[in-house]
Write an enzyme that holds these catalytic residues in place. Sequence first.
Site, short mmCIF file in Angstrom:
data_model
loop_
_atom_site.label_atom_id
_atom_site.label_comp_id
_atom_site.label_asym_id
_atom_site.label_seq_id
_atom_site.Cartn_x
_atom_site.Cartn_y
_atom_site.Cartn_z
N CYS A 169 0.82 -1.19 0.00
CA CYS A 169 0.00 0.00 0.00
C CYS A 169 0.86 1.25 0.00
O CYS A 169 2.09 1.18 -0.06
CB CYS A 169 -0.90 0.00 1.24
SG CYS A 169 -1.88 -1.50 1.45
N LEU A 215 -3.51 -1.86 -1.81
CA LEU A 215 -3.40 -2.97 -2.74
C LEU A 215 -3.83 -4.20 -1.95
O LEU A 215 -3.14 -4.63 -1.03
CB LEU A 215 -1.97 -3.12 -3.25
CG LEU A 215 -1.72 -4.25 -4.25
CD1 LEU A 215 -2.45 -3.97 -5.56
CD2 LEU A 215 -0.23 -4.43 -4.51
N SER A 216 -4.97 -4.77 -2.28
CA SER A 216 -5.58 -5.82 -1.46
C SER A 216 -4.88 -7.16 -1.68
O SER A 216 -4.87 -7.69 -2.78
CB SER A 216 -7.07 -5.95 -1.81
OG SER A 216 -7.72 -4.72 -1.64
N ILE A 217 -4.30 -7.69 -0.60
CA ILE A 217 -3.59 -8.97 -0.64
C ILE A 217 -4.15 -9.95 0.38
O ILE A 217 -4.36 -11.12 0.09
CB ILE A 217 -2.08 -8.77 -0.39
CG1 ILE A 217 -1.48 -7.77 -1.39
CG2 ILE A 217 -1.34 -10.10 -0.43
CD1 ILE A 217 -1.51 -8.22 -2.83
N GLU A 230 3.54 -6.47 4.77
CA GLU A 230 2.94 -7.76 5.13
C GLU A 230 3.59 -8.26 6.41
O GLU A 230 4.83 -8.19 6.55
CB GLU A 230 3.15 -8.80 4.03
CG GLU A 230 2.59 -8.43 2.67
CD GLU A 230 1.08 -8.38 2.61
OE1 GLU A 230 0.43 -8.86 3.58
OE2 GLU A 230 0.54 -7.87 1.61
N ASP A 266 -3.62 -8.68 8.89
CA ASP A 266 -2.41 -8.42 9.64
C ASP A 266 -2.37 -6.98 10.15
O ASP A 266 -1.70 -6.69 11.14
CB ASP A 266 -1.16 -8.73 8.80
CG ASP A 266 -1.16 -8.07 7.43
OD1 ASP A 266 -2.18 -7.46 7.05
OD2 ASP A 266 -0.13 -8.17 6.73
N ILE A 314 13.44 -10.93 -17.92
CA ILE A 314 13.74 -9.96 -18.96
C ILE A 314 14.92 -10.48 -19.78
O ILE A 314 15.85 -11.07 -19.24
CB ILE A 314 14.09 -8.59 -18.34
CG1 ILE A 314 12.83 -7.91 -17.81
CG2 ILE A 314 14.80 -7.68 -19.33
CD1 ILE A 314 11.86 -7.44 -18.88
#
Length: 644
Positions: free
Chosen positions: A2, A51-53, A77, A100, A291
């Site tokens: 986030c 940002l949904s985790i 996290e 969390d 890459i």
Amino acid sequence: MCGIAGIFDPRGRQAADAAVLDRMTDSLAHRGPDDRGTWIDGPVGLGHRRLSIIDLAAGHQPLFNEDGRVAIVFNGEIYNFQPLMEELKAAGHQFRTRSDTEVIVHAWEQWGEACVERLRGMFAFAIWDGHRQALFIARDRIGIKPLFYAELPDGRVLFGSELKALLAHPGLPREIEPRAVEEYFAYGYVPEPRTIYRHARKLPPGHTLTVRAGEAVGAPRQYWDLRFAPEAGLDAAATEERLRERLAEAVESHLVADVPVGAFLSGGVDSSAVVATMAGLVEQPVHTTSISFGESAYDEARYAAEVAERYGTDHHVRRLEPDDFQLLDRLAGLYDEPYADSSAMPTFRVSELAREGVKVVLSGDGGDENFAGYRRYRWHLNEERVRRLLPRALRGPVFGLAGRLYPKADWAPKVLRAKATLEALALDSVEAYFHSVSIVGEPLARRLFNDAFRRELDGYRAVEVMQGHAANGPDHPLSAVQYLDFKTYLPGDILTKVDRASMAHGLEVRVPLLDHEFVEWAATVPPALKLQGRDGKHVLKRAMRPMLSEGLMYRPKMGFAVPLAEWFRGPLRGAVRSSLLGERLADVGWFDTAFLRRVVREHEAGLRDYSALIWSLLMFERALAGADRSAGAAAEPMAMAGGR
């Protein structure tokens, strides 16, 4: 993953401005495209982009305790949140979510500032405690997640996940810090705790800061440091087995998520070890991305393909071309201050590719720092043997003179490029290591900068950053330089690069090799098991023999490099000229313009390889340009020290 932002007036004179808080929060929209929240209570305001985790439905922030007096905004996290939740429930705390984030709130209530010592993960968060009338901000031990803060001239305190959140506040002065410029051209980034701006700071890894109502802002408090304590006589075979076990445990803990988890796969030992371990822990094929480059000397894609085929991953590759120079302005905007690691370009692209398939990836960052993988470690130990044989009083004059007389021969075979080694042998250990990692060493800096800039520095030298850390570091010469990298290069360069490049695409990157428990264990492995002769990461490679091929592990190290020297003499030649010889760098008034012309001329002719210096100057010039473009929305443009 986030973005967080906030405002606090410890004197209680000004209520938090909702419009300004909105601008600060929304400047971080790329970090959290899934949700948004702000909250104001008198002099304090908290903002969050999500940002949904984990706990996708109930993880909205700011999040509060039971009585609504304790609020948190959190980026990161916490991998041990489930056992912590059970412990806190047993202590009487009640939970409304299974996130969390709420664990941190109750951990703060239970243990106060010591709560960070119970957290396993990557984090940057801010807690407002209405009972204690205090703002508490914290950053994880290694510095995986960023956190910036500033004290405004009127006493208000700002914080944010990126510098751009602070710059969205009209009250933040934009005066450049000359010492940060000196550090940038030495290291390629501005090391913690400084930023390019005099009035903004980075909260160092492993630190917290408490700001109480009615009190002045104090200094950050350190709650963790890495201690190297090698176990003597450790059995090599047992250590290899333990390494595999520790790695599996760290990787498994990093798989906790309510969304699919993939991995970066560069083809190097570290990312390959993570992918191989991960493949044994999950049922579905691992989603991997890498890459490739047109120049074979830089291209590791074939090694990544070998690992992908062996473990049946869902593998995706994207090729990077020279015309990707269009990323220059985009990168400058991502980092908010000068940042000169050119591998930010492929990192940006591999993050973009990964986000097309997953929301979370694991990376192999940290293997070199943990297990002595950098070639410079081997060179440093070889030089240390010479330094210990001869006193400084003898080495300084002899090797100093030899280094000055020996020609700079970038065109010659490596065996004949002895100038840097001779110069390093004249120095003490810390100065020599600084010399080995510097983009612009002190001899080159004397030519790059003019007298006006040196007056601004007033005798300050960028090596003082390392000297300050070395005072608290270990005695063994290998452990000592590993410690310096944990304090400087890892958070300032590697982790900064990955955070900004990935969050530009709303991608969360997790680093199991930098799990603090894994790092602490790696620090107990004797140096002789990490570096044997020319073999760096010796114990890691030995441990991975059942899982990775000898050809992959023992090939020459390539790194995630970009072929800048060739690009700057070819398709990017015009861009180099316009940036280095243009008005913007000349107007700064700190550079020797005649030397800049010489740099361009000699690099184009192939007489010298100035690619690292040129890239550093390009990114500095682009950072100035970006600041000028955004100045219309700010209180004032980026200003030089001394009123220029």
